[in-house]
Design an enzyme around this catalytic site. Structure first.
Site, PDB file in Angstrom:
ATOM      1  N   CYS A  47      76.597  51.439  11.085  1.00 13.92           N
ATOM      2  CA  CYS A  47      75.360  51.559  11.872  1.00 13.92           C
ATOM      3  C   CYS A  47      74.681  50.235  12.219  1.00 13.92           C
ATOM      4  CB  CYS A  47      74.358  52.432  11.124  1.00 13.92           C
ATOM      5  SG  CYS A  47      74.840  54.160  11.125  1.00 13.92           S
TER       6      CYS A  47
HETATM    7  C1  UDX Z   1      72.062  52.654   7.337  1.00 12.27           C
HETATM    8  C2  UDX Z   1      70.601  53.154   7.294  1.00 12.27           C
HETATM    9  O1  UDX Z   1      70.055  52.886   5.997  1.00 12.27           O
HETATM   10  C3  UDX Z   1      70.542  54.632   7.649  1.00 12.27           C
HETATM   11  O2  UDX Z   1      69.186  55.053   7.679  1.00 12.27           O
HETATM   12  C4  UDX Z   1      71.183  54.828   9.030  1.00 12.27           C
HETATM   13  O3  UDX Z   1      71.167  56.162   9.409  1.00 12.27           O
HETATM   14  C5  UDX Z   1      72.619  54.309   9.019  1.00 12.27           C
HETATM   15  O4  UDX Z   1      72.626  52.924   8.614  1.00 12.27           O
HETATM   16  P1  UDX Z   1      74.183  52.754   5.730  1.00 12.27           P
HETATM   17  O5  UDX Z   1      74.923  52.039   6.806  1.00 12.27           O
HETATM   18  O6  UDX Z   1      74.820  53.916   5.057  1.00 12.27           O
HETATM   19  O7  UDX Z   1      72.777  53.309   6.304  1.00 12.27           O
HETATM   20  O8  UDX Z   1      73.872  51.700   4.579  1.00 12.27           O
HETATM   21  P2  UDX Z   1      72.636  50.961   3.921  1.00 12.27           P
HETATM   22  O9  UDX Z   1      72.498  51.419   2.521  1.00 12.27           O
HETATM   23  O10 UDX Z   1      71.431  51.018   4.755  1.00 12.27           O
HETATM   24  O11 UDX Z   1      73.216  49.459   3.875  1.00 12.27           O
HETATM   25  C6  UDX Z   1      73.689  48.808   5.058  1.00 12.27           C
HETATM   26  C7  UDX Z   1      74.213  47.434   4.717  1.00 12.27           C
HETATM   27  O12 UDX Z   1      73.144  46.550   4.390  1.00 12.27           O
HETATM   28  C8  UDX Z   1      75.197  47.369   3.553  1.00 12.27           C
HETATM   29  O13 UDX Z   1      76.262  46.507   3.900  1.00 12.27           O
HETATM   30  C9  UDX Z   1      74.381  46.775   2.415  1.00 12.27           C
HETATM   31  O14 UDX Z   1      75.172  46.075   1.493  1.00 12.27           O
HETATM   32  C10 UDX Z   1      73.433  45.845   3.180  1.00 12.27           C
HETATM   33  N1  UDX Z   1      72.170  45.572   2.484  1.00 12.27           N
HETATM   34  C11 UDX Z   1      71.289  46.589   2.250  1.00 12.27           C
HETATM   35  C12 UDX Z   1      71.850  44.277   2.104  1.00 12.27           C
HETATM   36  O15 UDX Z   1      72.633  43.329   2.315  1.00 12.27           O
HETATM   37  N2  UDX Z   1      70.653  44.043   1.490  1.00 12.27           N
HETATM   38  C13 UDX Z   1      69.753  45.028   1.243  1.00 12.27           C
HETATM   39  O16 UDX Z   1      68.684  44.729   0.694  1.00 12.27           O
HETATM   40  C14 UDX Z   1      70.088  46.344   1.631  1.00 12.27           C
END
Ligand code: UDX
Length: 445
Positions: free
Chosen positions: A274
């Site tokens: 996403c």
């Molecule tokens: C995300 C959104 O949270 C969700 O609401 C939307 O519908 C789809 O995209 P998702 O892709 O499942 O969900 O993962 P998420 O838990 O949000 O993490 C996304 C990425 O960001 C991961 O690679 C994670 O490692 C990274 N991340 C997240 C960070 O690097 N730092 C953070 O503090 C949080």
């Protein structure tokens, strides 16, 4: 009478939505062009890994609240009252989204609506850029059905906010429900449906226009992605300042209620299906309207730079990477999934290989996925110990709980050279740097 629901496109969002609704007793038909996927679902198996989903899915199949159909949109429309469209909207090379699947489903839905005498609501749940539902989907539906939207059928845009790894939980426990509608009647019907679905724990429900609903989804993901690139920028500043630590900066910042503590984990940046795609699509959409979104461009640039840093840390420790054995812990884009789409492991491993390193990688669930990306250019370990054996350096890429438990002595015992690069700020630098050569993101030396 309880409403019957259909879901077209049983990818991540579609299947979680279908199972979520079926688990609450609604009669749900899941429809997809992929016969193998539908066969699996009808046998009670999930085509992908998502905690809790498989158990609920097989329960719903057994109870008869969920069934799969291959490519029969006419039947799906005839036998249900609402149809969710959850087909993929992949990126084109220029970052804009590819609407091929949405368009072809809209054509089939329009033809099916033509055959149906009663009222039906179409709900676009796929992530589409502002204007798509009104300017692309609606004209196709009206032309193919020879019917009038707002009179003969309803059209809504209802974005999803599911996180992989907790998608099923998120389906049943939303922070908010956003309903964009073409006309008030359709919006009110969908709102009434959600009020019944969430029963006593109804989240805030926002009714708005189709385009605003579409933009809410992009703005939310772009905000979260920007928060991550922001804290990574602060991490990079910390690295220049002796004694500064981004982890403490983020903790203290997060206590400010206006900022909040979530999505302030500095590291290798964001991946997944996403954030990268949605930020790019919002940039492309904005530029098509004649506005250059500087902030979003910077968010993306910072995210692309982050993975390169850990390879640089390795080089600083080893001099050259040529013929060095590098252990990579974690391949999935985040823990609790086997999904490697836009995983930070991909640019890291690609760069390591380009510099002549020998890469040994381990992940608790994503090895199969990795094999389809890296084939034989990487060696796949069967355990952490197997991955670390004879390694000159180890990079932690994904913060799986089993990696968080590892001790400095463990790394030292199993590696050739005790050099660890922590890409996710999992380990305590004070403790680890006593035993190992230790580098991490966002720590000024
Ligand atoms: C995300 C959104 O949270 C969700 O609401 C939307 O519908 C789809 O995209 P998702 O892709 O499942 O969900 O993962 P998420 O838990 O949000 O993490 C996304 C990425 O960001 C991961 O690679 C994670 O490692 C990274 N991340 C997240 C960070 O690097 N730092 C953070 O503090 C949080």
């Amino acid at each position: 009478m309880q409403l019957r629901v259909s879901v077209i496109g049983v990818g991540y969002v579609g299947l979680c939505t279908a199972v979520g609704l079926a688990s609450q007793g609604y009669g749900v038909i899941a429809c997809d062009v992929d016969a193998q996927k539908i066969d699996k679902i009808n046998l009670g198996f999930s085509p992908f890994f998502e905690p809790g989903l498989r158990e609920k899915l097989s329960e719903c199949i057994q109870r008869g609240t969920l069934r799969g159909l291959v490519n029969q949109i006419d039947r799906v429309v005839a036998e249900t009252d609402f149809t969710y469209v959850t087909v993929g909207t992949p990126s084109k090379p220029d970052g804009s989204i590819d609407l091929t699947y949405i368009e072809s489903v809209a054509v089939n839905l329009g033809r099916a609506l033509k055959q149906k005498s009663g009222y039906h609501i179409i709900i676009i749940k796929s992530t589409v850029v502002p204007g798509t539902t009104r300017n692309v989907v609606l004209p196709i539906l009206e032309t193919e059905s020879a019917k009038k939207c707002g009179v003969d059928f309803g059209l809504c845009m209802n974005p999803e906010f599911l996180r992989q790894g907790s998608a099923f939980y998120d389906t049943l426990n939303a922070d908010r429900v956003v309903i964009g509608s073409h006309d008030k009647h359709a919006g009110d019907q969908l709102e009434a449906f959600y009020r019944e679905f969430y029963k006593t724990c109804i989240p805030p429900i926002i009714q708005t226009s189709l385009s605003t609903a579409e933009l809410i989804k992009y703005a939310s993901n772009a905000m979260l992605a920007t928060k991550i690139s922001f804290i990574n920028t602060i991490a990079n500043i910390c690295e220049k300042i002796p004694g500064a630590d981004v982890k403490v900066v983020a903790e203290a910042m997060g206590l400010d209620k206006r900022i909040g503590s979530q999505f302030l984990d500095a590291g290798l940046g964001y991946g997944g299906s996403c954030f990268p795609k949605d930020v790019q699509a919002l940039i492309a959409c904005s530029e098509a309207f004649g506005y250059v979104p500087e902030l979003l461009n910077a968010t993306e640039r910072v995210n692309k730079q982050q993975p390169r840093k850990v390879v640089e840390f390795c080089k600083q420790q080893l001099g050259t990477l040529k013929n060095k054995q590098i252990a990579v812990l974690g391949l999935a884009f985040k823990p609790d999934t086997d999904d490697m789409r836009e995983s930070r492991a991909i640019p890291i491993i690609t760069q390591l290989l380009a510099e002549g390193a020998y890469v040994v990688a381990y992940d608790p669930v994503a090895i199969q996925t990795a094999k389809s990306i890296f084939q034989n250019s990487v060696c796949y370990a069967v355990s952490v110990v197997d991955c670390l054996r004879d390694a000159d350096c180890c990079i932690l890429v994904t913060q799986w709980p089993e990696f968080e438990k590892l001790t400095p002595q463990f790394f030292k015992n199993h590696m050739k050279q005790a050099i660890l690069v922590d890409g996710r700020r999992v380990y305590d630098p004070e403790i680890f740097s006593k035993t190992l050569k230790f580098s991490t993101i966002g720590l000024g030396q």
